[in-house]
Motif scaffolding. Sequence first.
Motif, PDB file in Angstrom:
ATOM      1  N   LEU A   1     -13.844   0.096   5.026  1.00 23.50           N
ATOM      2  CA  LEU A   1     -12.388   0.114   5.202  1.00 23.50           C
ATOM      3  C   LEU A   1     -12.021   0.787   6.521  1.00 23.50           C
ATOM      4  N   ALA A   2     -12.680   1.887   6.842  1.00 17.58           N
ATOM      5  CA  ALA A   2     -12.381   2.578   8.097  1.00 17.58           C
ATOM      6  C   ALA A   2     -12.722   1.700   9.291  1.00 17.58           C
ATOM      7  N   GLN A   3     -13.863   0.997   9.224  1.00 16.19           N
ATOM      8  CA  GLN A   3     -14.243   0.095  10.318  1.00 16.19           C
ATOM      9  C   GLN A   3     -13.222  -1.026  10.463  1.00 16.19           C
ATOM     10  N   ASN A   4     -12.763  -1.557   9.351  1.00 14.66           N
ATOM     11  CA  ASN A   4     -11.799  -2.660   9.376  1.00 14.66           C
ATOM     12  C   ASN A   4     -10.464  -2.201   9.967  1.00 14.66           C
ATOM     13  N   SER A   5     -10.024  -1.017   9.625  1.00 17.31           N
ATOM     14  CA  SER A   5      -8.779  -0.476  10.190  1.00 17.31           C
ATOM     15  C   SER A   5      -8.918  -0.260  11.691  1.00 17.31           C
ATOM     16  N   TYR A   6     -10.050   0.293  12.091  1.00 22.02           N
ATOM     17  CA  TYR A   6     -10.334   0.513  13.506  1.00 22.02           C
ATOM     18  C   TYR A   6     -10.357  -0.818  14.250  1.00 22.02           C
ATOM     19  N   PRO A  85     -10.757   2.206  23.094  1.00 18.47           N
ATOM     20  CA  PRO A  85     -11.342   3.506  22.744  1.00 18.47           C
ATOM     21  C   PRO A  85     -12.343   3.435  21.599  1.00 18.47           C
ATOM     22  N   GLU A  86     -13.275   4.383  21.631  1.00 16.66           N
ATOM     23  CA  GLU A  86     -14.211   4.561  20.528  1.00 16.66           C
ATOM     24  C   GLU A  86     -13.476   5.269  19.393  1.00 16.66           C
ATOM     25  N   PRO A  87     -13.975   5.168  18.174  1.00 12.57           N
ATOM     26  CA  PRO A  87     -13.262   5.754  17.032  1.00 12.57           C
ATOM     27  C   PRO A  87     -13.084   7.268  17.106  1.00 12.57           C
ATOM     28  N   ASN A  88     -13.930   7.958  17.860  1.00 11.56           N
ATOM     29  CA  ASN A  88     -13.818   9.421  17.948  1.00 11.56           C
ATOM     30  C   ASN A  88     -12.912   9.884  19.085  1.00 11.56           C
ATOM     31  N   HIS A  90      -9.666  10.462  19.760  1.00 12.98           N
ATOM     32  CA  HIS A  90      -8.440  10.568  18.982  1.00 12.98           C
ATOM     33  C   HIS A  90      -7.165  10.360  19.800  1.00 12.98           C
ATOM     34  N   GLU A  91      -7.091  10.923  20.987  1.00  9.70           N
ATOM     35  CA  GLU A  91      -5.894  10.750  21.809  1.00  9.70           C
ATOM     36  C   GLU A  91      -5.724   9.299  22.237  1.00  9.70           C
ATOM     37  N   ALA A  92      -6.806   8.659  22.628  1.00  5.90           N
ATOM     38  CA  ALA A  92      -6.741   7.253  23.035  1.00  5.90           C
ATOM     39  C   ALA A  92      -6.415   6.359  21.847  1.00  5.90           C
ATOM     40  N   ILE A  93      -6.936   6.687  20.682  1.00  3.46           N
ATOM     41  CA  ILE A  93      -6.616   5.935  19.460  1.00  3.46           C
ATOM     42  C   ILE A  93      -5.135   6.075  19.147  1.00  3.46           C
ATOM     43  N   PHE A  94      -4.616   7.288  19.265  1.00  5.11           N
ATOM     44  CA  PHE A  94      -3.194   7.523  19.017  1.00  5.11           C
ATOM     45  C   PHE A  94      -2.332   6.712  19.985  1.00  5.11           C
ATOM     46  N   PHE A  95      -2.700   6.690  21.266  1.00  4.19           N
ATOM     47  CA  PHE A  95      -1.971   5.905  22.258  1.00  4.19           C
ATOM     48  C   PHE A  95      -2.004   4.415  21.895  1.00  4.19           C
TER      49      PHE A  95
END
Length: 107
Positions: A1-6, A85-88, A90-95
């Motif tokens: 599920l986490a991979q699919n969301s990512y 971004p890679e999953p870790n 966090h700032e880039a994921i948020f952006f």
Amino acid sequence: LAQNSYLHLLLGYFASEFGYTLDEVKLDIFKRHCNKDLFLRERVNKRGQKVSYIRSSSELDKAEMTTAIERFRNYSSAECGLYLPEPNEHEAIFFAQQQVEYYSQYV
């Protein structure tokens, strides 16, 4: 599920940056272009004819999904100039999440 969301975040971010729909990115770029060996399949129908179909990403195991995502990230960076971004990161994921939400009416 986490991979699919990512994955869906990356697909949405890519779509929002280049003006594609989410479905266009998922089917045409992610599945057909970057990962055709994982997704494109053939089967024989009841008339004995070969038909092509595209696997669902839910059918992939964790290792296959990791490979598919990495290929998409590499394609995006090398061919399109967009770093995903890679999953870790966090700032880039948020952006990326903010971008997807902002352009959600277009994606």
